[in-house]
Structures are given as structure tokens and as C-alpha cells.
Scaffold this motif. Sequence first.
Motif, PDB file in Angstrom:
ATOM      1  N   MET A  33      73.756  17.128  34.589  1.00  0.00           N
ATOM      2  CA  MET A  33      74.359  18.451  34.557  1.00  0.00           C
ATOM      3  C   MET A  33      75.881  18.351  34.559  1.00  0.00           C
ATOM      4  O   MET A  33      76.569  19.093  33.847  1.00  0.00           O
ATOM      5  N   LEU A  34      76.419  17.437  35.344  1.00  0.00           N
ATOM      6  CA  LEU A  34      77.870  17.244  35.343  1.00  0.00           C
ATOM      7  C   LEU A  34      78.353  16.760  33.980  1.00  0.00           C
ATOM      8  O   LEU A  34      79.420  17.170  33.508  1.00  0.00           O
ATOM      9  N   LYS A  35      77.567  15.936  33.348  1.00  0.00           N
ATOM     10  CA  LYS A  35      77.904  15.501  31.988  1.00  0.00           C
ATOM     11  C   LYS A  35      77.894  16.691  31.032  1.00  0.00           C
ATOM     12  O   LYS A  35      78.762  16.821  30.167  1.00  0.00           O
ATOM     13  N   ALA A  36      76.928  17.591  31.212  1.00  0.00           N
ATOM     14  CA  ALA A  36      76.806  18.758  30.331  1.00  0.00           C
ATOM     15  C   ALA A  36      78.022  19.672  30.425  1.00  0.00           C
ATOM     16  O   ALA A  36      78.389  20.334  29.445  1.00  0.00           O
ATOM     17  N   VAL A  37      78.658  19.732  31.603  1.00  0.00           N
ATOM     18  CA  VAL A  37      79.833  20.597  31.761  1.00  0.00           C
ATOM     19  C   VAL A  37      81.139  19.822  31.588  1.00  0.00           C
ATOM     20  O   VAL A  37      82.216  20.335  31.888  1.00  0.00           O
ATOM     21  N   GLY A  38      81.048  18.577  31.118  1.00  0.00           N
ATOM     22  CA  GLY A  38      82.251  17.807  30.829  1.00  0.00           C
ATOM     23  C   GLY A  38      82.814  17.034  31.991  1.00  0.00           C
ATOM     24  O   GLY A  38      83.983  16.624  31.959  1.00  0.00           O
ATOM     25  N   LEU A  39      82.000  16.794  33.020  1.00  0.00           N
ATOM     26  CA  LEU A  39      82.471  16.042  34.190  1.00  0.00           C
ATOM     27  C   LEU A  39      81.708  14.723  34.353  1.00  0.00           C
ATOM     28  O   LEU A  39      81.593  14.212  35.466  1.00  0.00           O
ATOM     29  N   GLY A  40      81.222  14.201  33.262  1.00  0.00           N
ATOM     30  CA  GLY A  40      80.439  12.965  33.337  1.00  0.00           C
ATOM     31  C   GLY A  40      81.217  11.774  33.862  1.00  0.00           C
ATOM     32  O   GLY A  40      80.624  10.844  34.424  1.00  0.00           O
TER      33      GLY A  40
ATOM     34  N   LEU B 235      82.965  26.341  26.611  1.00  0.00           N
ATOM     35  CA  LEU B 235      81.931  25.729  27.445  1.00  0.00           C
ATOM     36  C   LEU B 235      80.842  26.742  27.800  1.00  0.00           C
ATOM     37  O   LEU B 235      79.646  26.457  27.647  1.00  0.00           O
ATOM     38  N   ILE B 236      81.230  27.925  28.261  1.00  0.00           N
ATOM     39  CA  ILE B 236      80.219  28.870  28.737  1.00  0.00           C
ATOM     40  C   ILE B 236      79.369  29.390  27.586  1.00  0.00           C
ATOM     41  O   ILE B 236      78.168  29.619  27.741  1.00  0.00           O
ATOM     42  N   ARG B 237      79.953  29.525  26.398  1.00  0.00           N
ATOM     43  CA  ARG B 237      79.150  29.957  25.248  1.00  0.00           C
ATOM     44  C   ARG B 237      78.157  28.870  24.846  1.00  0.00           C
ATOM     45  O   ARG B 237      77.021  29.165  24.464  1.00  0.00           O
ATOM     46  N   ARG B 238      78.577  27.616  24.934  1.00  0.00           N
ATOM     47  CA  ARG B 238      77.662  26.519  24.599  1.00  0.00           C
ATOM     48  C   ARG B 238      76.520  26.450  25.607  1.00  0.00           C
ATOM     49  O   ARG B 238      75.346  26.325  25.233  1.00  0.00           O
ATOM     50  N   LEU B 239      76.839  26.547  26.893  1.00  0.00           N
ATOM     51  CA  LEU B 239      75.800  26.492  27.923  1.00  0.00           C
ATOM     52  C   LEU B 239      74.863  27.691  27.831  1.00  0.00           C
ATOM     53  O   LEU B 239      73.651  27.562  28.049  1.00  0.00           O
ATOM     54  N   TRP B 240      75.422  28.852  27.511  1.00  0.00           N
ATOM     55  CA  TRP B 240      74.607  30.063  27.334  1.00  0.00           C
ATOM     56  C   TRP B 240      73.531  29.837  26.274  1.00  0.00           C
ATOM     57  O   TRP B 240      72.366  30.176  26.466  1.00  0.00           O
ATOM     58  N   ALA B 241      73.918  29.208  25.171  1.00  0.00           N
ATOM     59  CA  ALA B 241      72.965  28.961  24.088  1.00  0.00           C
ATOM     60  C   ALA B 241      72.000  27.831  24.440  1.00  0.00           C
ATOM     61  O   ALA B 241      70.778  27.962  24.257  1.00  0.00           O
ATOM     62  N   GLU B 242      72.522  26.738  24.974  1.00  0.00           N
ATOM     63  CA  GLU B 242      71.687  25.559  25.229  1.00  0.00           C
ATOM     64  C   GLU B 242      70.651  25.804  26.316  1.00  0.00           C
ATOM     65  O   GLU B 242      69.533  25.280  26.243  1.00  0.00           O
ATOM     66  N   TYR B 243      70.998  26.588  27.323  1.00  0.00           N
ATOM     67  CA  TYR B 243      70.096  26.811  28.455  1.00  0.00           C
ATOM     68  C   TYR B 243      69.380  28.163  28.393  1.00  0.00           C
ATOM     69  O   TYR B 243      68.714  28.544  29.353  1.00  0.00           O
ATOM     70  N   ALA B 244      69.505  28.853  27.262  1.00  0.00           N
ATOM     71  CA  ALA B 244      68.803  30.138  27.056  1.00  0.00           C
ATOM     72  C   ALA B 244      69.047  31.093  28.220  1.00  0.00           C
ATOM     73  O   ALA B 244      68.124  31.718  28.740  1.00  0.00           O
ATOM     74  N   LEU B 245      70.299  31.218  28.619  1.00  0.00           N
ATOM     75  CA  LEU B 245      70.660  32.026  29.773  1.00  0.00           C
ATOM     76  C   LEU B 245      70.822  33.500  29.413  1.00  0.00           C
ATOM     77  O   LEU B 245      71.136  33.846  28.267  1.00  0.00           O
ATOM     78  N   THR B 246      70.643  34.342  30.397  1.00  0.00           N
ATOM     79  CA  THR B 246      71.107  35.719  30.350  1.00  0.00           C
ATOM     80  C   THR B 246      72.331  35.770  31.256  1.00  0.00           C
ATOM     81  O   THR B 246      72.247  35.402  32.431  1.00  0.00           O
TER      82      THR B 246
ATOM     83  N   THR C 233      85.329  38.903  23.336  1.00  0.00           N
ATOM     84  CA  THR C 233      85.190  37.591  22.703  1.00  0.00           C
ATOM     85  C   THR C 233      83.877  36.923  23.084  1.00  0.00           C
ATOM     86  O   THR C 233      83.196  36.328  22.245  1.00  0.00           O
ATOM     87  N   LEU C 234      83.508  37.036  24.365  1.00  0.00           N
ATOM     88  CA  LEU C 234      82.338  36.309  24.846  1.00  0.00           C
ATOM     89  C   LEU C 234      81.046  37.126  24.782  1.00  0.00           C
ATOM     90  O   LEU C 234      79.977  36.580  24.555  1.00  0.00           O
ATOM     91  N   GLY C 235      81.130  38.413  24.997  1.00  0.00           N
ATOM     92  CA  GLY C 235      79.925  39.206  25.189  1.00  0.00           C
ATOM     93  C   GLY C 235      79.189  39.574  23.910  1.00  0.00           C
ATOM     94  O   GLY C 235      79.784  39.673  22.835  1.00  0.00           O
ATOM     95  N   THR C 236      77.896  39.775  24.049  1.00  0.00           N
ATOM     96  CA  THR C 236      77.113  40.414  22.996  1.00  0.00           C
ATOM     97  C   THR C 236      77.005  41.912  23.275  1.00  0.00           C
ATOM     98  O   THR C 236      76.499  42.668  22.447  1.00  0.00           O
ATOM     99  N   ARG C 237      77.502  42.310  24.445  1.00  0.00           N
ATOM    100  CA  ARG C 237      77.457  43.712  24.851  1.00  0.00           C
ATOM    101  C   ARG C 237      78.535  43.918  25.903  1.00  0.00           C
ATOM    102  O   ARG C 237      78.742  43.057  26.769  1.00  0.00           O
ATOM    103  N   VAL C 238      79.237  45.038  25.837  1.00  0.00           N
ATOM    104  CA  VAL C 238      80.272  45.354  26.823  1.00  0.00           C
ATOM    105  C   VAL C 238      79.901  46.652  27.529  1.00  0.00           C
ATOM    106  O   VAL C 238      79.629  47.668  26.879  1.00  0.00           O
ATOM    107  N   LEU C 239      79.884  46.603  28.853  1.00  0.00           N
ATOM    108  CA  LEU C 239      79.649  47.779  29.682  1.00  0.00           C
ATOM    109  C   LEU C 239      80.939  48.102  30.431  1.00  0.00           C
ATOM    110  O   LEU C 239      81.542  47.212  31.035  1.00  0.00           O
TER     111      LEU C 239
END
Length: 260
Positions: free
Chosen positions: A125-132, A183-194, A207-213
Motif C-alpha cells: 500500500m505504501l508503494k501504491a501511494v509512492g512511499l515504497g 494520486l487520488i484520481r489514480r487510487l480512486w480508479a484502481e481501488y473502485a472507491l466512492t 477538477t477532481l469531482g464527477t459531481r459537485v454539491l
Amino acid sequence: MSTLLSLRDVWVEYGDKIVIEKLDLDIHARSFVSVVGPSGAGKSSFLRLILGQEAPTRGTISLDGQPLVPECGPDRGVVFQRYSVFPHLSALRNVVLGMECAQAPFSARLFGSARRAAEEEAAEMLKAVGLGDSLHLYPAQMSGGMQQRLAIAQALVKRPRILLLDEPFGALDPGIRADMHLLIRRLWAEYALTIVMVTHDIREAFTLGTRVLAFDKRRHDPHAPHRFGATVVYDLALRERSDETAEKIKSITLDEIGNN
């Protein structure tokens, strides 16, 4: 997309002060929801409701059609603006500790093969966020961006379905902030996050959102300002948008949102 989280007629009240009123909202699985609005508009209270840190005064919240229990669960992770890391632990131990608390809640310790497996997963996981290459560094030896990557690793190692971000990049300088966006956009896609992210940065929200509230109060009474709460006053889906909508997004400001 399927609905993951539903809020129906949700109110949050503290004594005679109304913070959120009559909130009706559906959040779809794998969406990236940006939440904006002026200070005091209930954005952090909204996150606490989803996290389970508090229950609504009135109304219901459901996750996958089941009532959301008002307690923090492993299916929801959170990252705050202030780095929520333990200064006396290395990066690896910071991430392993979260796994120990989840897998051995009474002792918060893993031993033998279970501990080795946890350390291997934490290192991945640390490697995934660039802290390997920073497994054995302590937070004091890390930059602000590195510490926030560590906080994200802490949250994601428990494999949450929903990741809550409370001004996660507000304390970072622009260059590091841009890297964190990637980083957060990549992790969002790779880990199928909401993801549900609170931010004061309008550009970041769009820039980041698919929806703005946008949260704000629909009604204001100068004689009793505490008696009216905030709700969603602006809701914009950002994918497959027209050129006209794109131009509207470019020109929007917090003041415009607050006046809706």
C-alpha cells in the motif's frame, strides 16, 4: 450506476441550533463527490454522518439499502487536512497499526504469519501511494505531501468502499497539491472507491469531482440565524457535460454558489 448511500430528510441539530436541515441525497457507487460551501454550512457535519461519528437528529441514512449504524466501520475511511499519523511510528508501522486494530481489536497486535502478511500488505500500500522507498522513515523525516500520502495509505489499507476527504490538500503547496490530485484520481480508479471530498477550493472541486454539491442555507433570519440549517443548494454532475456547461463551470465562484 447503483445507489450506494442514501440520506432521507436528514436533520442535524445541536440544542436549539440547526446545522443541517431536510437533506435528501443519493450518492452512487464509484462516484467522486466534491462538497463546497461557506464556513459553517454543515460540510464537516455531513462527513461525520457518513463516517458514523454521529447520528442524524431526524431522518435516515442507509448504505446499500441497510440502515447506517452510527459508528465508524472499516467500509469507510477518512483523511483529514491535518496529517492523522502517529509521530512515534515509522511509515510501515503506521499502516500496520490500522490493520492490527481491525484484525485484533482487543490487543491491537498481530504475531507470526499474520504480522508478516500485514507488513507485506502495508508495504504494498505504501508503494501504491509512492512511499515504497520510505517504509522506515518517521513522520518528522517526511514532507507534508509524504505525510498526507501516508495518511491515505492508512485509510486505504483497510479496503474501504467509501473514502472521506476533509480538506485533505489544503495545507500543501501548489506543486505538491497537483501531485496529490493525480494520486487520488489514480487510487480512486484502481481501488473502485466512492469518494466524498470537502474542499474550499472551487477549482479543485471541479477538477477532481464527477459531481459537485454546494451546501448553504436556503433561508436566513438575522434575528435567529441558528434556527435555519444548511442543505444542498447546488448539485451539478460533471461528466459528459456540454461546452455550455463547461463554460459555466469555469466562471463559477463560491459567492455565486452561496447565493443559489
